[in-house]
Design a protein around this motif. Structure first.
Motif, PDB file in Angstrom:
ATOM      1  N   PHE A  54       0.838  -1.199   0.000  1.00  0.00           N
ATOM      2  CA  PHE A  54       0.000   0.000   0.000  1.00  0.00           C
ATOM      3  C   PHE A  54       0.872   1.248   0.000  1.00  0.00           C
ATOM      4  N   GLU A  55       0.628   2.104  -0.986  1.00  0.00           N
ATOM      5  CA  GLU A  55       1.356   3.364  -1.045  1.00  0.00           C
ATOM      6  C   GLU A  55       0.392   4.505  -0.822  1.00  0.00           C
ATOM      7  N   PRO A  56       0.561   5.219   0.262  1.00  0.00           N
ATOM      8  CA  PRO A  56      -0.403   6.300   0.522  1.00  0.00           C
ATOM      9  C   PRO A  56      -0.319   7.391  -0.538  1.00  0.00           C
ATOM     10  N   SER A  57      -1.454   7.859  -0.997  1.00  0.00           N
ATOM     11  CA  SER A  57      -1.434   8.978  -1.933  1.00  0.00           C
ATOM     12  C   SER A  57      -1.629  10.263  -1.145  1.00  0.00           C
ATOM     13  N   ASP A  58      -1.142  11.333  -1.752  1.00  0.00           N
ATOM     14  CA  ASP A  58      -1.081  12.576  -1.014  1.00  0.00           C
ATOM     15  C   ASP A  58      -2.029  13.639  -1.544  1.00  0.00           C
ATOM     16  N   ASN A  59      -2.823  13.259  -2.531  1.00  0.00           N
ATOM     17  CA  ASN A  59      -3.525  14.310  -3.258  1.00  0.00           C
ATOM     18  C   ASN A  59      -5.026  14.122  -3.279  1.00  0.00           C
ATOM     19  N   LYS A  60      -5.563  13.457  -2.258  1.00  0.00           N
ATOM     20  CA  LYS A  60      -7.009  13.233  -2.279  1.00  0.00           C
ATOM     21  C   LYS A  60      -7.647  13.737  -1.003  1.00  0.00           C
ATOM     22  N   CYS A  61      -8.941  14.081  -1.139  1.00  0.00           N
ATOM     23  CA  CYS A  61      -9.680  14.339   0.079  1.00  0.00           C
ATOM     24  C   CYS A  61     -11.037  13.637  -0.001  1.00  0.00           C
ATOM     25  N   LEU A  62     -11.543  13.340   1.163  1.00  0.00           N
ATOM     26  CA  LEU A  62     -12.788  12.594   1.290  1.00  0.00           C
ATOM     27  C   LEU A  62     -13.865  13.542   1.790  1.00  0.00           C
ATOM     28  N   LEU A  63     -15.002  13.528   1.116  1.00  0.00           N
ATOM     29  CA  LEU A  63     -16.123  14.355   1.543  1.00  0.00           C
ATOM     30  C   LEU A  63     -17.287  13.451   1.877  1.00  0.00           C
ATOM     31  N   ARG A  64     -17.907  13.725   3.012  1.00  0.00           N
ATOM     32  CA  ARG A  64     -19.091  12.960   3.381  1.00  0.00           C
ATOM     33  C   ARG A  64     -20.199  13.930   3.699  1.00  0.00           C
ATOM     34  N   ALA A  65     -21.436  13.513   3.467  1.00  0.00           N
ATOM     35  CA  ALA A  65     -22.553  14.370   3.848  1.00  0.00           C
ATOM     36  C   ALA A  65     -23.699  13.485   4.308  1.00  0.00           C
ATOM     37  N   THR A  66     -24.494  14.009   5.236  1.00  0.00           N
ATOM     38  CA  THR A  66     -25.638  13.261   5.730  1.00  0.00           C
ATOM     39  C   THR A  66     -26.671  14.213   6.322  1.00  0.00           C
ATOM     40  N   ASP A  67     -27.911  13.698   6.380  1.00  0.00           N
ATOM     41  CA  ASP A  67     -28.935  14.479   7.066  1.00  0.00           C
ATOM     42  C   ASP A  67     -29.336  13.748   8.350  1.00  0.00           C
ATOM     43  N   GLY A  68     -28.511  12.780   8.721  1.00  0.00           N
ATOM     44  CA  GLY A  68     -28.827  11.964   9.880  1.00  0.00           C
ATOM     45  C   GLY A  68     -29.384  10.614   9.470  1.00  0.00           C
ATOM     46  N   LYS A  69     -29.935  10.557   8.252  1.00  0.00           N
ATOM     47  CA  LYS A  69     -30.463   9.281   7.765  1.00  0.00           C
ATOM     48  C   LYS A  69     -29.704   8.812   6.536  1.00  0.00           C
ATOM     49  N   LYS A  70     -29.764   9.625   5.497  1.00  0.00           N
ATOM     50  CA  LYS A  70     -29.075   9.250   4.266  1.00  0.00           C
ATOM     51  C   LYS A  70     -27.623   9.711   4.320  1.00  0.00           C
ATOM     52  N   LYS A  71     -26.733   8.818   3.863  1.00  0.00           N
ATOM     53  CA  LYS A  71     -25.307   9.171   3.869  1.00  0.00           C
ATOM     54  C   LYS A  71     -24.780   9.140   2.449  1.00  0.00           C
ATOM     55  N   ILE A  72     -23.966  10.114   2.107  1.00  0.00           N
ATOM     56  CA  ILE A  72     -23.310  10.090   0.795  1.00  0.00           C
ATOM     57  C   ILE A  72     -21.847  10.460   0.987  1.00  0.00           C
ATOM     58  N   SER A  73     -21.026  10.048   0.033  1.00  0.00           N
ATOM     59  CA  SER A  73     -19.614  10.403   0.149  1.00  0.00           C
ATOM     60  C   SER A  73     -18.968  10.407  -1.222  1.00  0.00           C
ATOM     61  N   THR A  74     -17.797  11.015  -1.307  1.00  0.00           N
ATOM     62  CA  THR A  74     -17.036  10.995  -2.540  1.00  0.00           C
ATOM     63  C   THR A  74     -15.576  11.296  -2.247  1.00  0.00           C
ATOM     64  N   VAL A  75     -14.716  10.950  -3.200  1.00  0.00           N
ATOM     65  CA  VAL A  75     -13.302  11.255  -3.080  1.00  0.00           C
ATOM     66  C   VAL A  75     -12.949  12.242  -4.183  1.00  0.00           C
ATOM     67  N   VAL A  76     -12.257  13.308  -3.824  1.00  0.00           N
ATOM     68  CA  VAL A  76     -11.846  14.302  -4.815  1.00  0.00           C
ATOM     69  C   VAL A  76     -10.329  14.320  -4.865  1.00  0.00           C
ATOM     70  N   SER A  77      -9.770  14.198  -6.059  1.00  0.00           N
ATOM     71  CA  SER A  77      -8.310  14.241  -6.161  1.00  0.00           C
ATOM     72  C   SER A  77      -7.879  15.618  -6.635  1.00  0.00           C
ATOM     73  N   SER A  78      -6.590  15.897  -6.499  1.00  0.00           N
ATOM     74  CA  SER A  78      -6.120  17.240  -6.837  1.00  0.00           C
ATOM     75  C   SER A  78      -6.358  17.577  -8.300  1.00  0.00           C
ATOM     76  N   LYS A  79      -6.434  16.553  -9.145  1.00  0.00           N
ATOM     77  CA  LYS A  79      -6.694  16.813 -10.566  1.00  0.00           C
ATOM     78  C   LYS A  79      -8.055  17.460 -10.773  1.00  0.00           C
ATOM     79  N   GLU A  80      -9.011  17.037  -9.954  1.00  0.00           N
ATOM     80  CA  GLU A  80     -10.385  17.506 -10.149  1.00  0.00           C
ATOM     81  C   GLU A  80     -10.725  18.699  -9.278  1.00  0.00           C
ATOM     82  N   VAL A  81      -9.815  19.052  -8.376  1.00  0.00           N
ATOM     83  CA  VAL A  81     -10.223  19.952  -7.303  1.00  0.00           C
ATOM     84  C   VAL A  81     -10.665  21.337  -7.783  1.00  0.00           C
ATOM     85  N   ASN A  82     -10.019  21.883  -8.813  1.00  0.00           N
ATOM     86  CA  ASN A  82     -10.419  23.231  -9.218  1.00  0.00           C
ATOM     87  C   ASN A  82     -11.862  23.295  -9.705  1.00  0.00           C
TER      88      ASN A  82
END
Lengths: 115, 68
Positions: A54-82
Protein backbone atom coordinates in the motif's frame (compact mmCIF):
# COMPACT_ATOMS: atom_id res chain seq x y z
CA UNK A 1 -9.94 6.18 7.40
CA UNK A 2 -10.34 3.52 4.80
CA UNK A 3 -13.03 3.09 2.17
CA UNK A 4 -14.52 -0.19 1.05
CA UNK A 5 -13.65 -1.09 -2.50
CA UNK A 6 -17.23 -0.67 -3.66
CA UNK A 7 -17.87 2.14 -6.10
CA UNK A 8 -17.78 5.63 -4.72
CA UNK A 9 -20.04 8.19 -6.33
CA UNK A 10 -18.14 10.60 -8.54
CA UNK A 11 -17.75 14.15 -7.25
CA UNK A 12 -20.44 15.30 -9.69
CA UNK A 13 -22.88 12.63 -8.53
CA UNK A 14 -22.07 13.60 -4.96
CA UNK A 15 -22.93 17.23 -5.66
CA UNK A 16 -26.29 16.25 -7.14
CA UNK A 17 -27.07 14.15 -4.10
CA UNK A 18 -25.88 16.90 -1.79
CA UNK A 19 -28.27 19.35 -3.41
CA UNK A 20 -31.08 16.91 -2.69
CA UNK A 21 -30.02 16.65 0.93
CA UNK A 22 -30.13 20.40 1.31
CA UNK A 23 -33.56 20.55 -0.27
CA UNK A 24 -34.87 17.83 2.02
CA UNK A 25 -33.69 19.69 5.10
CA UNK A 26 -34.90 23.16 4.27
CA UNK A 27 -37.84 23.24 6.63
CA UNK A 28 -36.30 21.25 9.45
CA UNK A 29 -33.23 19.19 10.18
CA UNK A 30 -29.49 19.59 9.66
CA UNK A 31 -27.08 18.87 6.86
CA UNK A 32 -23.69 17.63 8.06
CA UNK A 33 -20.70 17.78 5.74
CA UNK A 34 -17.33 16.32 6.71
CA UNK A 35 -14.11 16.96 4.88
CA UNK A 36 -10.77 15.33 5.47
CA UNK A 37 -7.57 14.33 3.77
CA UNK A 38 -7.61 10.82 2.37
CA UNK A 39 -4.62 8.65 1.50
CA UNK A 40 -6.44 6.13 -0.69
CA UNK A 41 -6.49 3.14 1.62
CA UNK A 42 -9.20 0.55 1.14
CA UNK A 43 -8.38 -1.74 4.05
CA UNK A 44 -8.19 -0.97 7.74
CA UNK A 45 -4.75 -0.51 9.26
CA UNK A 46 -3.85 -3.82 10.93
CA UNK A 47 -2.80 -3.64 14.56
CA UNK A 48 0.53 -5.25 13.80
CA UNK A 49 2.60 -4.31 10.82
CA UNK A 50 1.17 -2.66 7.74
CA UNK A 51 -0.84 -3.54 4.66
CA UNK A 52 1.49 -4.96 2.02
CA UNK A 53 1.99 -3.01 -1.12
CA UNK A 54 0.00 0.00 0.00
CA UNK A 55 1.36 3.36 -1.04
CA UNK A 56 -0.40 6.30 0.52
CA UNK A 57 -1.43 8.98 -1.93
CA UNK A 58 -1.08 12.58 -1.01
CA UNK A 59 -3.53 14.31 -3.26
CA UNK A 60 -7.01 13.23 -2.28
CA UNK A 61 -9.68 14.34 0.08
CA UNK A 62 -12.79 12.59 1.29
CA UNK A 63 -16.12 14.36 1.54
CA UNK A 64 -19.09 12.96 3.38
CA UNK A 65 -22.55 14.37 3.85
CA UNK A 66 -25.64 13.26 5.73
CA UNK A 67 -28.94 14.48 7.07
CA UNK A 68 -28.83 11.96 9.88
CA UNK A 69 -30.46 9.28 7.76
CA UNK A 70 -29.08 9.25 4.27
CA UNK A 71 -25.31 9.17 3.87
CA UNK A 72 -23.31 10.09 0.80
CA UNK A 73 -19.61 10.40 0.15
CA UNK A 74 -17.04 10.99 -2.54
CA UNK A 75 -13.30 11.26 -3.08
CA UNK A 76 -11.85 14.30 -4.82
CA UNK A 77 -8.31 14.24 -6.16
CA UNK A 78 -6.12 17.24 -6.84
CA UNK A 79 -6.69 16.81 -10.57
CA UNK A 80 -10.39 17.51 -10.15
CA UNK A 81 -10.22 19.95 -7.30
CA UNK A 82 -10.42 23.23 -9.22
CA UNK A 83 -13.55 22.33 -11.12
CA UNK A 84 -15.04 20.66 -8.11
CA UNK A 85 -14.30 23.58 -5.83
CA UNK A 86 -16.16 26.00 -8.07
CA UNK A 87 -19.20 23.76 -8.35
CA UNK A 88 -19.09 22.95 -4.65
CA UNK A 89 -18.82 26.53 -3.48
CA UNK A 90 -21.63 27.58 -5.81
CA UNK A 91 -23.73 24.79 -4.38
CA UNK A 92 -23.06 25.87 -0.81
CA UNK A 93 -23.69 29.50 -1.61
CA UNK A 94 -26.99 28.66 -3.26
CA UNK A 95 -28.17 26.27 -0.57
CA UNK A 96 -26.90 27.92 2.59
CA UNK A 97 -28.98 30.96 1.82
CA UNK A 98 -30.68 30.99 5.20
CA UNK A 99 -27.71 32.63 6.83
CA UNK A 100 -28.59 36.17 7.74
CA UNK A 101 -26.98 38.89 5.71
CA UNK A 102 -24.24 40.92 7.29
CA UNK A 103 -25.60 44.17 8.66
CA UNK A 104 -22.88 46.76 8.09
CA UNK A 105 -24.07 49.13 10.82
CA UNK A 106 -24.17 46.57 13.59
CA UNK A 107 -20.89 45.04 12.46
CA UNK A 108 -18.96 48.27 12.90
CA UNK A 109 -20.63 48.85 16.25
CA UNK A 110 -19.59 45.39 17.38
CA UNK A 111 -15.97 45.79 16.34
CA UNK A 112 -15.79 49.13 18.13
CA UNK A 113 -17.17 47.56 21.27
CA UNK A 114 -14.62 44.75 21.01
CA UNK A 115 -11.80 47.29 21.04
CA UNK B 1 -14.31 22.81 23.28
CA UNK B 2 -13.38 26.41 22.70
CA UNK B 3 -15.62 28.46 20.49
CA UNK B 4 -14.02 31.22 18.50
CA UNK B 5 -15.57 34.62 17.96
CA UNK B 6 -13.76 35.77 14.88
CA UNK B 7 -13.18 33.96 11.67
CA UNK B 8 -9.51 34.93 11.61
CA UNK B 9 -8.71 33.31 14.94
CA UNK B 10 -10.69 30.23 14.07
CA UNK B 11 -9.06 29.75 10.72
CA UNK B 12 -5.57 30.14 12.20
CA UNK B 13 -6.35 27.56 14.87
CA UNK B 14 -7.83 25.23 12.27
CA UNK B 15 -4.79 25.46 10.05
CA UNK B 16 -2.50 24.76 12.99
CA UNK B 17 -4.49 21.70 13.90
CA UNK B 18 -4.32 20.41 10.36
CA UNK B 19 -0.59 21.00 10.00
CA UNK B 20 0.10 19.16 13.25
CA UNK B 21 -1.37 15.96 11.79
CA UNK B 22 -2.98 16.22 8.35
CA UNK B 23 -4.32 12.69 8.38
CA UNK B 24 -6.12 13.12 11.68
CA UNK B 25 -7.73 16.51 11.25
CA UNK B 26 -11.19 16.91 9.76
CA UNK B 27 -13.70 19.70 9.24
CA UNK B 28 -17.38 19.25 9.93
CA UNK B 29 -20.02 21.69 8.74
CA UNK B 30 -23.51 21.58 10.20
CA UNK B 31 -26.08 23.68 8.44
CA UNK B 32 -29.60 24.25 9.71
CA UNK B 33 -31.77 26.21 7.35
CA UNK B 34 -34.62 26.40 9.88
CA UNK B 35 -32.33 28.21 12.36
CA UNK B 36 -30.35 30.10 9.77
CA UNK B 37 -27.15 28.83 11.35
CA UNK B 38 -23.92 27.22 10.27
CA UNK B 39 -21.64 25.56 12.78
CA UNK B 40 -18.09 24.69 11.77
CA UNK B 41 -16.01 22.29 13.79
CA UNK B 42 -12.38 21.34 13.29
CA UNK B 43 -11.09 18.37 15.24
CA UNK B 44 -8.41 15.72 15.43
CA UNK B 45 -10.36 13.72 17.99
CA UNK B 46 -8.20 15.12 20.78
CA UNK B 47 -8.99 18.78 20.47
CA UNK B 48 -12.05 20.42 18.98
CA UNK B 49 -12.63 23.99 17.93
CA UNK B 50 -16.02 25.39 17.07
CA UNK B 51 -17.22 28.37 15.19
CA UNK B 52 -20.87 29.25 15.03
CA UNK B 53 -21.90 31.41 12.18
CA UNK B 54 -24.99 33.34 11.31
CA UNK B 55 -23.71 35.46 8.50
CA UNK B 56 -23.08 34.74 4.89
CA UNK B 57 -19.31 34.66 4.83
CA UNK B 58 -18.80 30.95 4.74
CA UNK B 59 -17.34 30.29 1.32
CA UNK B 60 -13.75 31.24 1.99
CA UNK B 61 -13.49 28.58 4.65
CA UNK B 62 -14.59 25.80 2.37
CA UNK B 63 -12.21 26.81 -0.36
CA UNK B 64 -9.37 27.25 2.10
CA UNK B 65 -9.93 23.81 3.57
CA UNK B 66 -10.14 22.09 0.23
CA UNK B 67 -6.89 23.64 -0.84
CA UNK B 68 -5.22 22.22 2.19
Amino acid sequence: TYLDKQEQPTPIQFLTELTRLFQKCRLSGSVFITLKKYDGRTKPIPRKGSVEGFEPSDNKCLLRATDGKKKISTVVSSKEVNKFQMAYSNLLRANMDGLKKRDKKSKSKKSKAAQ
Amino acid sequence: MPQYQTWEEFSRAAEKLYLADPMKARVVLKYRHSDGSLCIKVTDDLVQWHFKYYKILNLRNVIGNLET
